[in-house]
Design a protein around this motif. Structure first.
Motif, PDB file in Angstrom:
ATOM      1  N   TYR A   1       0.825  -1.210   0.000  1.00 10.03           N
ATOM      2  CA  TYR A   1       0.000   0.000   0.000  1.00 10.03           C
ATOM      3  C   TYR A   1       0.857   1.258   0.000  1.00 10.03           C
ATOM      4  O   TYR A   1       0.609   2.199  -0.764  1.00 10.03           O
ATOM      5  CB  TYR A   1      -0.913  -0.003   1.232  1.00 10.03           C
TER       6      TYR A   1
ATOM      7  N   GLY B   1      -1.854   7.395   2.976  1.00 10.72           N
ATOM      8  CA  GLY B   1      -2.441   7.382   1.642  1.00 10.72           C
ATOM      9  C   GLY B   1      -2.230   8.625   0.825  1.00 10.72           C
ATOM     10  O   GLY B   1      -2.580   8.665  -0.357  1.00 10.72           O
TER      11      GLY B   1
ATOM     12  N   LEU C   1      -6.924  -1.322   5.313  1.00 14.61           N
ATOM     13  CA  LEU C   1      -6.147  -0.784   4.196  1.00 14.61           C
ATOM     14  C   LEU C   1      -6.910  -0.891   2.878  1.00 14.61           C
ATOM     15  O   LEU C   1      -6.709  -0.094   1.969  1.00 14.61           O
ATOM     16  CB  LEU C   1      -4.809  -1.520   4.071  1.00 14.61           C
TER      17      LEU C   1
END
Length: 394
Positions: free
Chosen positions: A48, A163, A263
């Motif tokens: 991620y 993110g 996630l």
């Protein structure tokens, strides 16, 4: 005081699917720490965040503690840290012997810049802490270029910016260390506490499991009897021949299980929060007394929704919102040099006029993923009415 819309201490709700993952882990995890869910969470996080090495920890402060430990400060070494941030961004470095040097923020973005950091660099500077505060990504390409010229370590405090993307890369993937938080307030939470440490150097990354878990490691070589001389070994982690004392900063299996699951929707939650933040900002565009930072791409996840209140009205604005409308706004991130803790440590001086001005005039509105649209509409209406009332009062 009871508020109609409080400033929540919880960032988001859990879906039934996420709750099912927690229950499954609670039933099946053996052991309840340092097991397969930890491995799954770290693997998912590496993909991620776009990092090679990532280690789940009990909280982000523990991650900062290990990052500070791995900087291996010598007497007189300095670390540059924004004065406008949460205290955990700073004190781990003081604990490890560094002298704290406060950097100012940019008044528009409310984060540090390469130019501001450059003004703080001295021959004794060893490291830079970059905080992506409020969910906005600082200019990491420029900061990393500056750090390379001066041979400095960079620690990205990405606690509020999970993110976030800067030039196509995730915040937290640029520096020598990236620190992430899964506290109750953050973008995703692993049941109230949790953190992650990303490490660039593979040699440094190799000793983090021992630093995290009490110096535990395997005995060298093959053993005929697994219990001889003991079930497990304990040793001092070493980096370049220098021994480092271990810690106990482990994260439990249930927390890791829900973290890996969360996630999957982290980007969606960020996009939803950014869309709602922009709607609030645009709805209040007719009130320039509230100066927001408007960013309509993935460089901002709007972890928090903050504004600078003009005309010296900040306290009157918060008082009216609370007493007349039942809405709890807050003030955040007292400049660290003003706290008794840092003054007592000898770090009470700072030349950070932008940080001082922003703190003295800032307001943080109730804003979290679980806040319903109709509640947010009430906040917007109340903010507009409050500014109109303050205009009328003069």
């Amino acid at each position: 005081m009871t508020f109609k819309i409080p400033f929540s201490g919880r960032a988001h709700a859990f879906t039934e699917e996420e709750i099912a993952v927690m229950v499954e882990a609670a039933r099946e995890a053996v052991p309840l720490t340092q097991g397969r869910y930890l491995q799954a969470f770290e693997t998912a996080f590496r993909g991620y965040a776009g990092v090679e090495h990532a280690f789940a920890l009990c909280n982000a402060t523990a991650a900062l503690e290990i990052a500070a430990q791995l900087c291996r400060f010598q007497p007189g070494d300095e670390v540059i840290i924004p004065s406008h941030t949460f205290t955990a961004s700073a004190y781990p470095f003081a604990k490890k012997g560094a002298k704290l040097v406060w950097s100012d923020i940019d008044p528009a973005t409310r984060v540090v810049t390469a130019e501001g950091i450059a003004a703080c660099i001295t021959p004794r500077t060893k490291a830079i802490v970059v905080v992506h505060l409020y969910g906005f990504g600082a200019d990491m390409p420029a900061i990393m270029a500056l750090a390379e010229v001066h041979g400095l370590l960079v620690i990205e405090d990405t606690a509020q910016a999970l993110g976030v993307e800067i030039d196509g890369r995730r915040a937290g993937s640029f520096g020598h260390f990236g620190v992430f938080s899964f506290h109750s307030h953050k973008n995703i939470t692993t049941l109230g506490e949790g953190g992650m440490l990303a490490v660039r150097d593979p040699a440094v990354a190799a000793i983090v499991p021992m630093l995290r878990h009490n110096g535990h490691c395997a005995f060298p070589g093959e053993r005929d009897d697994y219990w001889v001389p003991a079930m497990g070994n304990v040793d001092l982690p070493e980096l370049d021949g220098e021994p480092l004392m271990p810690n106990n900063y482990c994260l439990g299996e249930v927390e890791c299980a829900v973290g890996a699951k969360l996630l999957e929707r982290s980007d969606a939650m960020n996009a939803e929060k950014r869309d709602r933040a922009l709607r609030v900002i645009d709805a209040l565009a007719g009130y320039p007394e509230l100066a927001f930072h408007r960013v309509d791409d993935a460089r901002h996840n709007y972890h928090l929704l903050v504004a600078r209140v003009g005309n010296g009205w900040r306290d009157r604005f918060i008082r009216t919102m609370a007493r007349e409308h039942g809405i709890q706004c807050v003030v955040q991130y007292y400049p660290l040099n003003r706290y008794p803790l840092y003054r007592k440590l000898g770090f009470g001086e700072a030349a950070c006029p932008h940080a001082d001005d922003f703190f003295d005039n800032m307001v943080s509105l109730p804003f979290h993923h679980a806040l319903a649209d109709d509640q947010l509409a009430v906040v917007v209406e109340a903010a507009g009415r409050t500014i109109e009332a303050l205009r009328a009062e003069g």
